[in-house]
Scaffold this active site. Sequence first.
Site, short mmCIF file in Angstrom:
data_model
loop_
_atom_site.label_atom_id
_atom_site.label_comp_id
_atom_site.label_asym_id
_atom_site.label_seq_id
_atom_site.Cartn_x
_atom_site.Cartn_y
_atom_site.Cartn_z
N HIS A 135 7.71 0.48 1.24
CA HIS A 135 8.36 -0.70 1.79
C HIS A 135 7.68 -1.06 3.11
CE1 HIS A 135 11.34 0.12 -1.21
NE2 HIS A 135 11.71 1.24 -0.63
N GLU A 187 14.97 3.36 5.01
CA GLU A 187 16.08 3.83 4.19
C GLU A 187 16.24 5.33 4.33
OE1 GLU A 187 14.78 2.50 0.36
OE2 GLU A 187 13.52 4.25 0.01
N HIS A 200 6.77 6.91 -1.39
CA HIS A 200 7.85 7.75 -1.88
C HIS A 200 8.19 7.42 -3.33
CE1 HIS A 200 9.79 4.05 -0.39
NE2 HIS A 200 10.66 4.23 -1.38
N ARG A 222 5.13 -1.74 -5.42
CA ARG A 222 4.92 -0.70 -6.43
C ARG A 222 3.44 -0.35 -6.45
NH1 ARG A 222 6.77 -3.40 -10.77
NH2 ARG A 222 8.94 -3.00 -10.22
#
Length: 308
Positions: free
Chosen positions: A100, A117, A175, A195
Site C-alpha cells: 500500500h 494497517e 506483505h 498487487r
Amino acid sequence: MPAYLLSPACKDYLWGGHRRLREDFGVQSALDPLAEAWVLSCHPDGPSVLADGPYAGRTLAGYLEEAGKEVLGTHCGRFEDFPVLIKLIDAERDLSIQVHPSDEYALAHEGQFGKTEMWVALEAEPHACLYYGFEREVSREEFARHIADGTLTELLRKVPVKQGDVFFIPSGTLHAIGAGLVIAEIQQNSNVTYRVFDYNRVGADGKPRPLHVEKALEVTDLRPVRKPDFGPHLGTCPYFTVDGRDGPFTAWCGGESFHALLVTEGQGTLACGGETRTIQKGNCLFLPAGSGGYEVTGACKTLVTYVP
C-alpha cells in the site's frame, strides 16, 4: 448516548473462506466465498450499516452526516474523511503479495489516502504463515528481477502465525496474509492496493488478475521491517490506536474520539449511555465521542479502536 451495533459490508474475493466468518463470528451474508466483512466502514466501496436504534438501516457515513462531526470527536477534526476502517478477513487461500502506498503518493496518483494497517490473528490453522517485508535489504533492481522471474517469495520474511499475534504494517511494507488465518485488520480508511505477485491465479472472468508492478516499485520500502514498540497499545499511528482487552473492563469515551469495540472472543454485556446490551463474538459497536464511561462484563475479548 447509546452504542450502535453495526452490520458489515461483505466481499467475496476468490481466496476467501466458506464458513468461518458465518459460523465463528456470526456474519450474515449469502456470499460464497465470504472473504471479508467490513465491520466498521465509511468507505464507499463497502459501507457498514447501523443495525438497530433510531438510525437503523442507515450507513455509518449517513449517521455521521446527520448526527454531526461532534460524534467523531475533536481528534478527528484534522481529517477530511473518516479515518479508520476495520475488517474481519477469512483467508482460505493465500492472498496476493501486495503493498500500500503512503498518503503522499496515493493522493497524488489515486485521489485518496494511502494505507497503514495492523493485523490481529484471531484464528490460525497449524502451519499458517504470512509474508511480512523482506528478509534483508534489497535493491530496486533485485526486487524487480525477482518479480519478473516469479521468485519474489525468496526475498520475503515468512512468519509462522499463532492466535493472538499482532503485526503492524506501515505503508510501503510488502506483505501477504497466508492461508488458514482469520484476521482482524484495523487500517486507514483507504482501498488502495498494489498487487505485486498473485501466484499466476485467474479471477472470476478467467483472466489473470491485474498486477501493479511499476507503482509497487515506486512505493515499496526495500528494508526489513523493524518491530515497533507501542508500549501498552497493540498498535498506534496518527489514524488509530488499538488496545486489547481480555475479560471485563471499564473505559472512558471522552470528547476527543469515538470508540469502536470489536468482540473477538466470547460474549458479555456492554453498559453505555444508560443502556445495557448483550454483545458477542463478531459484534462491532460504535460509541460516539462524549459517551462517557462504559463497562464491558463477561468472558470476552475486545479490540478497542480510537483516534489518538
